[in-house]
Design an enzyme around this catalytic site. Structure first.
Site, PDB file in Angstrom:
ATOM      1  N   CYS A  34     -73.479 -22.269   5.428  1.00 48.35           N
ATOM      2  CA  CYS A  34     -75.365 -22.798   5.201  1.00 48.35           C
ATOM      3  C   CYS A  34     -75.346 -22.615   3.951  1.00 48.35           C
ATOM      4  CB  CYS A  34     -75.653 -22.159   6.107  1.00 48.35           C
ATOM      5  SG  CYS A  34     -77.506 -23.295   6.751  1.00 48.35           S
ATOM      6  N   HIS A  84     -73.463 -22.693  11.435  1.00 43.53           N
ATOM      7  CA  HIS A  84     -73.096 -21.179  11.779  1.00 43.53           C
ATOM      8  C   HIS A  84     -71.929 -21.294  12.394  1.00 43.53           C
ATOM      9  CE1 HIS A  84     -76.476 -19.212   9.138  1.00 43.53           C
ATOM     10  NE2 HIS A  84     -77.448 -20.490   9.369  1.00 43.53           N
ATOM     11  N   GLU A  96     -70.362 -18.091  12.591  1.00 43.00           N
ATOM     12  CA  GLU A  96     -70.548 -16.983  12.866  1.00 43.00           C
ATOM     13  C   GLU A  96     -70.964 -16.440  14.923  1.00 43.00           C
ATOM     14  OE1 GLU A  96     -73.863 -16.789  11.314  1.00 43.00           O
ATOM     15  OE2 GLU A  96     -71.601 -18.021  10.921  1.00 43.00           O
TER      16      GLU A  96
END
Length: 555
Positions: free
Chosen positions: A386, A525, A527
């Site tokens: 990001c 993102h 994750e």
């Protein structure tokens, strides 16, 4: 007492004694073992705060904001739910008091209550129950976690709503799990049950008798302690479940299975299901316990004083370690410590990889840029996420392309080389809540790129949470100097972006550098989508590169 037309069983998870006791992990682990028995499971988090969602909260106050595919900004516990089960969370899996009150007040303003006096009971509690039923549709089990601690005034409407559901759906369709803390008093050399007794009494005063008590503790719980809790809290001894502190949260499904939690729930709810198949959890726990080889990842961020701010990130790095059979040690570095006359080499040297995560605001950005420069020039494996992608673009523009004042207009609105900027649609936005680019967007990958090799796919879908974008008008010189744009979003919003020099039109999602051991940054993102049983390709590749880098330094 009308309702009963549902085949879903409900498990309500509440907490007492102290906050942050682990209700989310308890709910997720319970869901994991029930799913391992072949049941279709979903989860719902109910947060008592009056914010509509946590999107505008400081990470220092609330920790990470987890984002779903449909663009909901939610509590970090939804990340636990996804990591522990195969379920995919959505907007309807997260409810706050703010949402409930907003809905009820809007209905009142539209005259939908036919002149009635609008009250907490029944209007607020009915809306809470409606949200629970909506989230539960199509599932065998719906686990509902009530945030906060029993006794919090904000949580009372939620507790009242779940109390009513026992009356409406019966004990054979509802179960209450209460999570408490059993402290170990060193001077007395014993575990104390009094806080748990008080917490259960507080639940009874509300009208809820817990069916199962999960006891968090530092030390193993002797049978006599379980019997004492059983006696004073009016539940069978086998329904007192020990949850002793473990090395990894991924041990908890196995621990709960050993304690018989799943069987207790199945017995109460009249569920006939196979034995839980937990072989995959055993493999995960074995992977977590690997000691050698070890890689150290420098995480250069601005919320490093509260690790909960990077919860999904930490877990995704751990998943990358499990996939590569290496131990991942995280070294958090405050980005501001790399600014000014700081000796970056002294601070960053020795790591096997450098990661710059997302963030908001100007504090620490110059330190992050210096960390990116160090990774690029010293061939240290690098991953930017990001803001990490945006600052990697700034760093390359400044130090490789000679655009010395290159910046994001978030940090310098007067920059002549605004390589990161707002799209036109964002420039007039004044409301801060839920107005960023949020949720899942498709990304087209460049053939033969590092990104394409990591994903083994030509197109992917990833979750976003950002407002600023790389400015395509300045990207030409960066591409000429070697920067590779390996991922593009080409959907509706991309029409506002300028075309790249090669004619492609889209918003830049992934950049990478050729000739570097591993240098990749993504606007999304990754994750959020990593799970221990399915490590994310980007983190798998990053840790693999970090392990190879560490090995090359040893040779």
């Amino acid at each position: 007492m009308a309702p009963r037309p549902t085949h879903t069983k409900f498990i309500f998870v509440t907490g007492g004694v102290v906050s942050s006791i682990g209700k989310g992990i308890t709910a997720a682990s319970t869901a994991a073992i029930l799913e391992a028995r072949g049941l279709r499971v979903t989860l719902l988090k109910m947060d008592p705060y009056l914010n509509v969602d946590p999107g505008t909260m400081s990470p220092f106050q609330h920790g990470e904001v987890f984002v779903t595919d449909d663009g909901a900004e939610t509590d970090l516990d939804l990340g636990h739910y996804e990591r522990f089960t195969t379920a995919t969370m959505a907007r309807l899996n997260s409810v706050s008091s703010g949402q409930i009150y907003e809905t009820v007040i809007n209905r009142e303003r539209h005259g939908e209550y036919l002149g009635a006096t609008v009250q907490v009971i029944p209007h607020i509690t009915d809306e809470v129950k409606a949200r629970i039923l909506k989230a539960a549709e199509g599932f065998d089990i719906c686990l509902v976690e009530v945030g906060g601690t029993v006794g919090d005034i904000e949580g009372l409407p939620f507790l009242e709503a779940i109390r009513q559901m026992r009356l409406e759906y019966g004990a054979e369709n509802t179960a209450y799990i209460h999570v408490t803390y059993v402290p170990f008093i060193k001077t007395a050399d014993e575990l104390k049950t009094k806080p748990t007794q008080h917490s259960v009494n507080a639940m009874r005063e509300i009208g809820i008798q817990p069916d199962i008590i999960v006891c968090r503790s530092e030390k193993p719980m002797p049978p006599e302690v379980k019997r004492k809790i059983s006696l004073f809290c009016s539940i069978p001894p086998e329904n007192v479940i020990a949850a002793v502190d473990a090395q990894s949260v991924y041990e908890l499904p196995l621990a709960f299975k050993d304690e018989g939690l799943d069987q207790r729930l199945c017995d109460q709810l009249g569920i006939w299901a196979r034995e839980a198949r937990l072989a995959d959890w055993k493999r995960i726990v074995e992977g977590v316990k690997i000691v050698d080889p070890e890689v150290t990842i420098n995480v250069v961020g601005k919320y490093v004083d509260l690790k909960e701010s990077y919860k999904s990130l930490c877990e995704a790095l751990l998943h990358g370690g499990i996939a590569n059979r290496v131990r991942v040690r995280l070294h958090f570095i405050e980005a501001e410590d790399l600014e000014g006359d700081a000796d970056c080499d002294a601070i960053l040297y020795g790591a096997s990889g450098i990661l710059v995560p997302g963030g908001f605001g100007s504090r620490g950005t110059e330190g992050k840029i210096r960390a990116i420069e160090y990774a690029r020039t010293h061939n240290v494996p690098f991953l930017g996420i990001c803001l990490g992608l945006q600052l990697a673009t700034v760093e390359f523009a400044r130090n490789v392309c000679g655009m010395t004042d290159a910046n994001s207009t978030e940090f310098n609105p007067e920059s002549r080389h605004a390589v990161v900027d707002l799209l036109p649609e964002q420039r007039g936005v004044t409301d801060k809540g839920a107005t960023m680019r949020l949720g899942a967007f498709q990304c087209v990958l460049t053939p033969d790129s590092l990104a394409a090799s990591l994903y083994s796919s030509a197109e992917i879908s990833e979750r976003h949470r950002h407002r600023y974008e790389v400015n395509n008008e300045f990207i030409g010189p960066l591409i000429e100097k070697g920067l590779i744009v390996s991922g593009l979003y080409t959907g509706e919003r991309a029409k506002q972006a300028a075309a790249l020099p090669d004619g492609r039109k889209g918003l830049i999602e992934i950049i990478e550098l050729p000739g570097h051991p591993f240098f990749i940054a993504c606007q999304f993102h990754p994750e959020y989508k990593s799970r221990p049983r399915a490590p994310h390709p980007v983190f798998r590749g990053f840790i693999q590169a970090a392990a190879a880098f560490r090995q090359s330094r040893k040779v």
